[in-house]
Scaffold this active site. Structure first.
Site, short mmCIF file in Angstrom:
data_model
loop_
_atom_site.label_atom_id
_atom_site.label_comp_id
_atom_site.label_asym_id
_atom_site.label_seq_id
_atom_site.Cartn_x
_atom_site.Cartn_y
_atom_site.Cartn_z
N ASP A 43 0.82 -1.21 0.00
CA ASP A 43 0.00 0.00 0.00
C ASP A 43 0.85 1.27 0.00
O ASP A 43 1.98 1.27 0.50
CB ASP A 43 -0.91 -0.03 1.25
CG ASP A 43 -2.03 0.98 1.14
OD1 ASP A 43 -2.39 1.37 0.01
OD2 ASP A 43 -2.56 1.38 2.19
N HIS A 60 2.70 3.26 -8.78
CA HIS A 60 2.58 1.80 -8.99
C HIS A 60 3.85 1.27 -9.65
O HIS A 60 4.37 0.21 -9.30
CB HIS A 60 1.36 1.47 -9.83
CG HIS A 60 0.05 1.79 -9.16
ND1 HIS A 60 -0.20 1.47 -7.85
CD2 HIS A 60 -1.07 2.43 -9.60
CE1 HIS A 60 -1.41 1.89 -7.51
NE2 HIS A 60 -1.95 2.48 -8.55
N LEU A 154 11.54 -20.04 -2.96
CA LEU A 154 10.43 -19.23 -2.43
C LEU A 154 9.15 -19.43 -3.25
O LEU A 154 9.19 -19.39 -4.49
CB LEU A 154 10.83 -17.75 -2.50
CG LEU A 154 9.76 -16.74 -2.09
CD1 LEU A 154 9.62 -16.70 -0.58
CD2 LEU A 154 10.10 -15.35 -2.61
C1 FPP Z 1 -2.21 0.03 -3.24
O1 FPP Z 1 -1.70 1.33 -3.18
C2 FPP Z 1 -1.54 -0.67 -4.30
C3 FPP Z 1 -2.17 -1.28 -5.34
C4 FPP Z 1 -3.63 -1.25 -5.51
C5 FPP Z 1 -1.41 -1.93 -6.40
C6 FPP Z 1 -0.16 -2.64 -5.96
C7 FPP Z 1 0.66 -2.86 -7.16
C8 FPP Z 1 2.01 -2.82 -7.22
C9 FPP Z 1 2.87 -2.62 -6.08
C10 FPP Z 1 2.72 -2.96 -8.48
C11 FPP Z 1 2.22 -3.98 -9.34
C12 FPP Z 1 2.69 -5.33 -9.01
C13 FPP Z 1 2.46 -6.29 -9.86
C14 FPP Z 1 2.84 -7.69 -9.61
C15 FPP Z 1 1.78 -5.94 -11.09
P1 FPP Z 1 -2.68 2.56 -3.40
O2 FPP Z 1 -2.69 2.91 -4.85
O3 FPP Z 1 -4.03 2.23 -2.86
O4 FPP Z 1 -1.99 3.66 -2.58
P2 FPP Z 1 -2.71 4.81 -1.76
O5 FPP Z 1 -3.40 4.15 -0.61
O6 FPP Z 1 -1.57 5.67 -1.34
O7 FPP Z 1 -3.65 5.51 -2.68
#
Ligand code: FPP
Length: 264
Positions: A43, A60, A154
């Site tokens: 997150d 992201h 892993l």
């Molecule tokens: C949450 O942060 C994160 C996600 C919804 C996406 C997580 C994805 C990645 C780390 C990269 C992609 C990985 C792969 C394997 C494709 P948020 O966007 O909700 O952050 P915020 O709470 O600050 O808005």
């Protein structure tokens, strides 16, 4: 010119100090008491990017680098299982553009990383309602899983279009189907009948859940499996989350006393 030179020296020195700190903390990890299974809610990508005046997608993309680093560290430490929450069943509510970026990043990640994952004996195990994903995403996940299926390092559970409640619904459906076809009797439905039908069947539950970016909620992640998991909430945003943050979470975990509802 001088200013630049001294800036360069200062940065080099800071990196050296940081490197020494990482080594020191890594040496403190008790290899005999490692969490067998670590789960991470990745997150903070959006907030990290917006604070830099950039788009959420930029966050992201930066988050993928953290994922690369953390998979590498877990492999090195010989953690058995790492489960990462990359896309939830609720994330479809985000703007189409952001959803598309996340799908593209998934494909890019596996195309770019598959060689290294395979070399490091990582076994990729996608979990979630994969059949509802776009064809390119399904292909990428299938390719990664097939290519690495015989690896003995892993296990990397990639939770994509994953929801804890949806997983329980799918599990209940499977239990009911087996009761109806006579392979399971209603009287035999105990915890094991559930756990062996989850997406994580056969795996130990997570010992440690890490949530970067400070929020205090589960967000529909591994609802059954986290019953006795130790939580570590880190203030560090996922795109900044690196080896040192994982090591700190593991050291924190190793100081906990786990009683599983019993007494010491
Ligand atoms: C949450 O942060 C994160 C996600 C919804 C996406 C997580 C994805 C990645 C780390 C990269 C992609 C990985 C792969 C394997 C494709 P948020 O966007 O909700 O952050 P915020 O709470 O600050 O808005």
């Amino acid at each position: 010119m001088f200013k630049q030179f001294f800036g360069f020296l200062r940065k080099k020195n800071n990196d050296k100090i940081k490197g020494a700190e990482v080594d020191r903390l890594t040496n403190e990890v008790d290899r005999k008491k490692l969490p067998r299974h670590i789960a991470i809610i990745m997150d903070g990508n959006g907030r990290w990017a917006l604070r830099r005046g950039m788009s959420r997608s930029f966050g992201h993309r930066a988050g993928v680098e953290s994922l690369r680093d953390i998979v590498k560290v877990c492999s090195e430490l010989e953690v058995q299982i790492l489960t990462v929450y990359a896309f939830s069943t609720e994330n479809w509510k985000r703007p189409r553009e952001e959803v598309n970026i996340l799908m593209d990043l998934l494909v890019e990640y596996f195309n770019r990383e598959i060689e290294e994952l395979d070399e490091n004996r990582v076994r990729v195990n996608p979990i979630g309602r994969l059949q509802e994903l776009p064809p390119a995403a399904i292909r990428a996940l299938k390719m990664a899983a097939e290519r690495t299926c015989s690896n003995d390092g892993l296990i990397l559970n990639v939770a994509f279009n994953y929801g804890g409640r949806q997983e329980l619904v799918d599990t209940v459906r499977s239990v009911v189907a087996d009761v109806l076809n006579g392979t399971l009797s209603a009287a035999d439905i105990e915890e094991q009948a559930i756990s062996e039908r989850l997406y994580t069947a056969g795996q130990p539950d997570p010992d440690l859940l890490i949530r970067p970016a400070g929020d205090l909620r589960l967000s529909n992640f591994l609802l059954w499996q986290l019953a006795y998991t130790e939580f570590c909430i880190s203030p560090v945003m996922w795109p900044d989350f690196r080896r040192i943050d994982l090591i700190k979470a593991i050291l924190d975990f190793q100081r906990r006393e786990r009683r599983f509802g019993g007494l010491k």
